[in-house]
Design a protein around this motif. Structure first.
Motif, PDB file in Angstrom:
ATOM      1  N   ALA A  14       0.830  -1.209   0.000  1.00 27.00           N
ATOM      2  CA  ALA A  14       0.000   0.000   0.000  1.00 27.00           C
ATOM      3  C   ALA A  14       0.862   1.256   0.000  1.00 27.00           C
ATOM      4  N   LEU A  15       1.948   1.236   0.751  1.00 24.46           N
ATOM      5  CA  LEU A  15       2.842   2.393   0.812  1.00 24.46           C
ATOM      6  C   LEU A  15       3.505   2.627  -0.541  1.00 24.46           C
ATOM      7  N   LEU A  16       3.976   1.567  -1.174  1.00 24.23           N
ATOM      8  CA  LEU A  16       4.604   1.711  -2.487  1.00 24.23           C
ATOM      9  C   LEU A  16       3.614   2.204  -3.541  1.00 24.23           C
ATOM     10  N   ILE A  17       2.413   1.642  -3.553  1.00 26.86           N
ATOM     11  CA  ILE A  17       1.399   2.069  -4.522  1.00 26.86           C
ATOM     12  C   ILE A  17       1.028   3.533  -4.282  1.00 26.86           C
ATOM     13  N   GLY A  18       0.856   3.909  -3.032  1.00 26.01           N
ATOM     14  CA  GLY A  18       0.511   5.295  -2.715  1.00 26.01           C
ATOM     15  C   GLY A  18       1.595   6.271  -3.136  1.00 26.01           C
ATOM     16  N   LEU A  19       2.851   5.905  -2.869  1.00 23.84           N
ATOM     17  CA  LEU A  19       3.952   6.781  -3.269  1.00 23.84           C
ATOM     18  C   LEU A  19       4.073   6.847  -4.787  1.00 23.84           C
ATOM     19  N   TRP A  20       3.870   5.723  -5.456  1.00 25.91           N
ATOM     20  CA  TRP A  20       3.969   5.682  -6.918  1.00 25.91           C
ATOM     21  C   TRP A  20       2.874   6.525  -7.554  1.00 25.91           C
ATOM     22  N   GLN A  21       1.652   6.432  -7.026  1.00 28.98           N
ATOM     23  CA  GLN A  21       0.542   7.194  -7.588  1.00 28.98           C
ATOM     24  C   GLN A  21       0.695   8.683  -7.325  1.00 28.98           C
ATOM     25  N   SER A  22       1.303   9.040  -6.220  1.00 28.35           N
ATOM     26  CA  SER A  22       1.462  10.461  -5.909  1.00 28.35           C
ATOM     27  C   SER A  22       2.497  11.123  -6.814  1.00 28.35           C
ATOM     28  N   ARG A  23       3.393  10.331  -7.422  1.00 30.72           N
ATOM     29  CA  ARG A  23       4.405  10.878  -8.318  1.00 30.72           C
ATOM     30  C   ARG A  23       3.969  10.887  -9.767  1.00 30.72           C
ATOM     31  N   GLN A  24       2.874  10.192 -10.080  1.00 32.36           N
ATOM     32  CA  GLN A  24       2.379  10.158 -11.451  1.00 32.36           C
ATOM     33  C   GLN A  24       1.592  11.435 -11.746  1.00 32.36           C
ATOM     34  N   PRO A  25       1.769  12.005 -12.925  1.00 32.50           N
ATOM     35  CA  PRO A  25       0.979  13.186 -13.267  1.00 32.50           C
ATOM     36  C   PRO A  25      -0.486  12.812 -13.478  1.00 32.50           C
TER      37      PRO A  25
END
Length: 58
Positions: A46-57
């Motif tokens: 969940a942490l990785l997905i959340g961080l990845w989505q927050s960096r996507q435009p």
């Protein structure tokens, strides 16, 4: 993700890791390892997905 969510995720990962290597795991047996391991996997994912989505435009 904001700072609070990241902080909570990291805190859960640290607590889970300490549970796996701490004396509680030695007393509780294999069930503690399974539950804590599953919690660590879900929290880390969940942490990785959340961080990845927050960096996507958007």
């Amino acid at each position: 993700m904001d700072v609070t969510q990241i902080g909570l995720g990291v805190t859960l990962l640290v607590i889970g890791a300490l549970t796996l290597i701490g004396p509680v795991a030695l007393v509780s047996g294999p069930l503690t390892y399974l539950v804590t391991g599953a919690t660590l996997l879900v929290t880390g994912y969940a942490l990785l997905i959340g961080l990845w989505q927050s960096r996507q435009p958007n």
